[in-house]
Design a protein around this motif. Sequence first.
Motif, PDB file in Angstrom:
ATOM      1  N   PRO A 217       0.837  -1.199   0.000  1.00 46.32           N
ATOM      2  CA  PRO A 217       0.000   0.000   0.000  1.00 46.32           C
ATOM      3  C   PRO A 217       0.879   1.260   0.000  1.00 46.32           C
ATOM      4  O   PRO A 217       1.929   1.270   0.628  1.00 46.32           O
ATOM      5  CB  PRO A 217      -0.790  -0.105   1.312  1.00 46.32           C
ATOM      6  CG  PRO A 217      -0.589  -1.489   1.810  1.00 46.32           C
ATOM      7  CD  PRO A 217       0.650  -2.031   1.191  1.00 46.32           C
ATOM      8  N   GLU A 218       0.392   2.294  -0.678  1.00 45.36           N
ATOM      9  CA  GLU A 218       1.210   3.509  -0.827  1.00 45.36           C
ATOM     10  C   GLU A 218       1.465   4.214   0.489  1.00 45.36           C
ATOM     11  O   GLU A 218       2.530   4.743   0.738  1.00 45.36           O
ATOM     12  CB  GLU A 218       0.453   4.504  -1.727  1.00 45.36           C
ATOM     13  CG  GLU A 218       0.644   4.297  -3.192  1.00 45.36           C
ATOM     14  CD  GLU A 218      -0.222   5.276  -3.944  1.00 45.36           C
ATOM     15  OE1 GLU A 218       0.090   6.479  -3.941  1.00 45.36           O
ATOM     16  OE2 GLU A 218      -1.244   4.841  -4.521  1.00 45.36           O
ATOM     17  N   THR A 219       0.439   4.260   1.318  1.00 48.82           N
ATOM     18  CA  THR A 219       0.579   5.017   2.559  1.00 48.82           C
ATOM     19  C   THR A 219      -0.293   4.404   3.653  1.00 48.82           C
ATOM     20  O   THR A 219      -1.185   3.595   3.374  1.00 48.82           O
ATOM     21  CB  THR A 219       0.216   6.505   2.314  1.00 48.82           C
ATOM     22  OG1 THR A 219       0.393   7.207   3.524  1.00 48.82           O
ATOM     23  CG2 THR A 219      -1.217   6.669   1.899  1.00 48.82           C
ATOM     24  N   LYS A 220      -0.026   4.825   4.915  1.00 52.88           N
ATOM     25  CA  LYS A 220      -0.776   4.254   6.043  1.00 52.88           C
ATOM     26  C   LYS A 220      -0.928   5.319   7.124  1.00 52.88           C
ATOM     27  O   LYS A 220      -0.020   6.116   7.341  1.00 52.88           O
ATOM     28  CB  LYS A 220       0.033   3.075   6.588  1.00 52.88           C
ATOM     29  CG  LYS A 220      -0.653   2.330   7.705  1.00 52.88           C
ATOM     30  CD  LYS A 220       0.118   1.081   8.093  1.00 52.88           C
ATOM     31  CE  LYS A 220       1.265   1.415   9.011  1.00 52.88           C
ATOM     32  NZ  LYS A 220       2.020   0.253   9.466  1.00 52.88           N
ATOM     33  N   PRO A 285      -3.169   7.799  -0.847  1.00 56.84           N
ATOM     34  CA  PRO A 285      -3.253   8.870   0.156  1.00 56.84           C
ATOM     35  C   PRO A 285      -4.640   9.489   0.268  1.00 56.84           C
ATOM     36  O   PRO A 285      -5.133   9.721   1.376  1.00 56.84           O
ATOM     37  CB  PRO A 285      -2.231   9.897  -0.320  1.00 56.84           C
ATOM     38  CG  PRO A 285      -1.303   9.143  -1.204  1.00 56.84           C
ATOM     39  CD  PRO A 285      -2.050   7.973  -1.754  1.00 56.84           C
ATOM     40  N   GLU A 286      -5.298   9.749  -0.880  1.00 57.22           N
ATOM     41  CA  GLU A 286      -6.603  10.432  -0.804  1.00 57.22           C
ATOM     42  C   GLU A 286      -7.662   9.538  -0.145  1.00 57.22           C
ATOM     43  O   GLU A 286      -8.527  10.010   0.602  1.00 57.22           O
ATOM     44  CB  GLU A 286      -7.056  10.961  -2.174  1.00 57.22           C
ATOM     45  CG  GLU A 286      -7.234   9.951  -3.292  1.00 57.22           C
ATOM     46  CD  GLU A 286      -5.935   9.480  -3.951  1.00 57.22           C
ATOM     47  OE1 GLU A 286      -4.830   9.792  -3.453  1.00 57.22           O
ATOM     48  OE2 GLU A 286      -6.038   8.758  -4.965  1.00 57.22           O
ATOM     49  N   ILE A 287      -7.569   8.227  -0.389  1.00 56.60           N
ATOM     50  CA  ILE A 287      -8.541   7.291   0.210  1.00 56.60           C
ATOM     51  C   ILE A 287      -8.299   7.200   1.718  1.00 56.60           C
ATOM     52  O   ILE A 287      -9.236   7.239   2.532  1.00 56.60           O
ATOM     53  CB  ILE A 287      -8.394   5.864  -0.404  1.00 56.60           C
ATOM     54  CG1 ILE A 287      -8.471   5.900  -1.907  1.00 56.60           C
ATOM     55  CG2 ILE A 287      -9.386   4.883   0.225  1.00 56.60           C
ATOM     56  CD1 ILE A 287      -9.827   5.821  -2.511  1.00 56.60           C
ATOM     57  N   VAL A 288      -7.016   7.117   2.088  1.00 57.78           N
ATOM     58  CA  VAL A 288      -6.671   7.020   3.510  1.00 57.78           C
ATOM     59  C   VAL A 288      -7.176   8.271   4.232  1.00 57.78           C
ATOM     60  O   VAL A 288      -7.805   8.187   5.296  1.00 57.78           O
ATOM     61  CB  VAL A 288      -5.141   6.851   3.689  1.00 57.78           C
ATOM     62  CG1 VAL A 288      -4.745   6.932   5.153  1.00 57.78           C
ATOM     63  CG2 VAL A 288      -4.691   5.520   3.087  1.00 57.78           C
ATOM     64  N   GLU A 289      -6.925   9.429   3.631  1.00 56.28           N
ATOM     65  CA  GLU A 289      -7.357  10.703   4.218  1.00 56.28           C
ATOM     66  C   GLU A 289      -8.879  10.708   4.430  1.00 56.28           C
ATOM     67  O   GLU A 289      -9.386  11.025   5.511  1.00 56.28           O
ATOM     68  CB  GLU A 289      -6.952  11.828   3.248  1.00 56.28           C
ATOM     69  CG  GLU A 289      -6.705  13.175   3.874  1.00 56.28           C
ATOM     70  CD  GLU A 289      -5.656  13.131   4.986  1.00 56.28           C
ATOM     71  OE1 GLU A 289      -5.992  13.624   6.072  1.00 56.28           O
ATOM     72  OE2 GLU A 289      -4.556  12.567   4.791  1.00 56.28           O
ATOM     73  N   ARG A 290      -9.595  10.330   3.365  1.00 54.61           N
ATOM     74  CA  ARG A 290     -11.073  10.337   3.411  1.00 54.61           C
ATOM     75  C   ARG A 290     -11.584   9.379   4.493  1.00 54.61           C
ATOM     76  O   ARG A 290     -12.411   9.743   5.332  1.00 54.61           O
ATOM     77  CB  ARG A 290     -11.602   9.911   2.030  1.00 54.61           C
ATOM     78  CG  ARG A 290     -13.098   9.930   1.898  1.00 54.61           C
ATOM     79  CD  ARG A 290     -13.566   9.079   0.738  1.00 54.61           C
ATOM     80  NE  ARG A 290     -13.317   7.660   0.988  1.00 54.61           N
ATOM     81  CZ  ARG A 290     -13.401   6.707   0.051  1.00 54.61           C
ATOM     82  NH1 ARG A 290     -13.720   7.012  -1.179  1.00 54.61           N
ATOM     83  NH2 ARG A 290     -13.154   5.440   0.354  1.00 54.61           N
ATOM     84  N   ASP A 291     -11.038   8.149   4.514  1.00 56.14           N
ATOM     85  CA  ASP A 291     -11.521   7.149   5.475  1.00 56.14           C
ATOM     86  C   ASP A 291     -11.188   7.543   6.916  1.00 56.14           C
ATOM     87  O   ASP A 291     -11.996   7.350   7.831  1.00 56.14           O
ATOM     88  CB  ASP A 291     -10.897   5.773   5.177  1.00 56.14           C
ATOM     89  CG  ASP A 291     -11.531   5.111   3.965  1.00 56.14           C
ATOM     90  OD1 ASP A 291     -12.502   5.681   3.431  1.00 56.14           O
ATOM     91  OD2 ASP A 291     -11.052   4.035   3.563  1.00 56.14           O
TER      92      ASP A 291
END
Length: 471
Positions: A217-220, A285-291
């Motif tokens: 995964p790109e980011t966490k 990153p954008e999905i992680v931020e949103r979630d």
Amino acid sequence: MLNQEIIAKFYDIVGKENVETNQASLLAYSYDSTPQYQAMPDAVIAPRNTEEVADIVSICNQYRIPIVPRGSGTNLCAGTTPIKGGIVLLFKHMNQILETDEENLTMTVQPGVFTKEINDRALEVGLFYPPDPGSMHISQIGGNISENSGGLRGLKYGVTRDYVMGLEVVLANGDIIRTGGKLAKDVAGYDLTRLIVGSEGTLGVITEATLKLIPQPETKKTMLALYSDLEAAAESVSAIIANRIIPATLEFLDQATLKVVEDFAKIGLPTEAKAVLLIEQDGAPEIVERDMKKMAELCRENRAFDVSVAKTEQDAEKLTAARRTALSALSRLKPTTILEDATVPRSEIANMVRAITEIANKYQLTICTFGHAGDGNLHPTCLTDARNQEEIERVEKAFAEIFEKAIELGGTITGEHGVGVMKLPYLHLKVGEAGLEVMRQIKKALDPNNILNPGKIFVQQHEEESRVNEQ
Ligand SMILES: Cc1cc2nc3c(=O)[nH]c(=O)nc-3n(C[C@H](O)[C@H](O)[C@H](O)COP(=O)(O)OP(=O)(O)OC[C@H]3O[C@@H](n4cnc5c(N)ncnc54)[C@H](O)[C@@H]3O)c2cc1C
């Protein structure tokens, strides 16, 4: 059981230096991480390759000698306690990563490789092996596969089973089979890979495994939500899932566990909270931020009094590392720590937490609860003292009630730790008598002489008869 003639045969196969029969070694392998279970093996043998495993198994089959395959012995169901004596089989020489195939996204390993090593090697090439049992620094992949271990990332990524693509297995008669392979699709006959996964060393000895890897995964991001009551935390879990968010990690700790973990890890955990949720999300990153934003909102709506996101990767790592210490930290408090893993559908997590608290009060026991809340997999952990027989009887009654409650709520007696000896008396609650009989028949077909980890998962008919005769 083992005479000099048989031991000499083992010397011929693996060399004298790989066969131990001295009392100190036998004692060291007479128990595992499960309290209250101990039994002496007759020998401890460390083969160097698959052929040696096959030769050892053939001799054991000929002389009806029990074999207990053993990884690191971190199982929590007495799965490696040699209750029928015989030999303990170690994989300390079969501990190589044989190949990382970046084209097919697979890794082929021997059974003695530590789980963390697999995780790390995958990350080095930008890939990801998600299963991460809390014991990953010390557990071995052969043990993980045989228990179908879960971990902190089970909710989003699944469990060990989901990453085993193929196996090399030595059967009870010494035959060597290969199941599955580097194949996305394969319906050639019964799925023997799945049959062996989770079979707790009772159907074959795993000598090689091909594992699935996925892109890293790109980011966490990691977040901690604090609550002043257990149920609010449990309700947040349901709310997150109901809102169609599947976090990478969704872990629950009650206050008792939290305090002990903080005392052990000393990273400034908020011990005033009655319960906490440790939540991670990974991906783009954008999905992680949103979630993360949505999950923080949901936690607050469900009465979290504080929600904070770890500022740095190091802070996040400290939080998950602290969570992984929960069992070790709790074990420091009392002489005996009995950890269970009753599991319920996620929607029943609040009911299960409530029931555990009521049962602990009813039997006047200290039961701390933590676990993989997103999987409905709780670890009620009783701090007790095995020397206090009266208290142990109460512990047994309490756990029997916890299992019954889990089944009543549509759950199971074990989500990831396996049956072994410890949960053998309760298996019928989950699978029924007919289900047990199917398992007995499978065992009989693959291991007619009952040499592979006998006395685990269920009792075979003839073992039952000999027990009755002994009485
Ligand atoms: C602190 C701590 C945290 C834990 N956290 C988790 C967790 O988060 N999730 C989880 O699922 N479990 C967890 N566990 C339980 C345990 O670590 C797992 O069950 C793990 O997979 C066991 O690995 P092991 O190498 O220690 O295997 P062992 O305990 O040695 O063996 C486990 C079983 O596998 C069989 N076996 C081992 N190697 C082979 C082989 N090559 N062929 C055939 N059979 C074999 C054994 O006979 C036995 O039945 C935890 C345990 C501890 C002590």
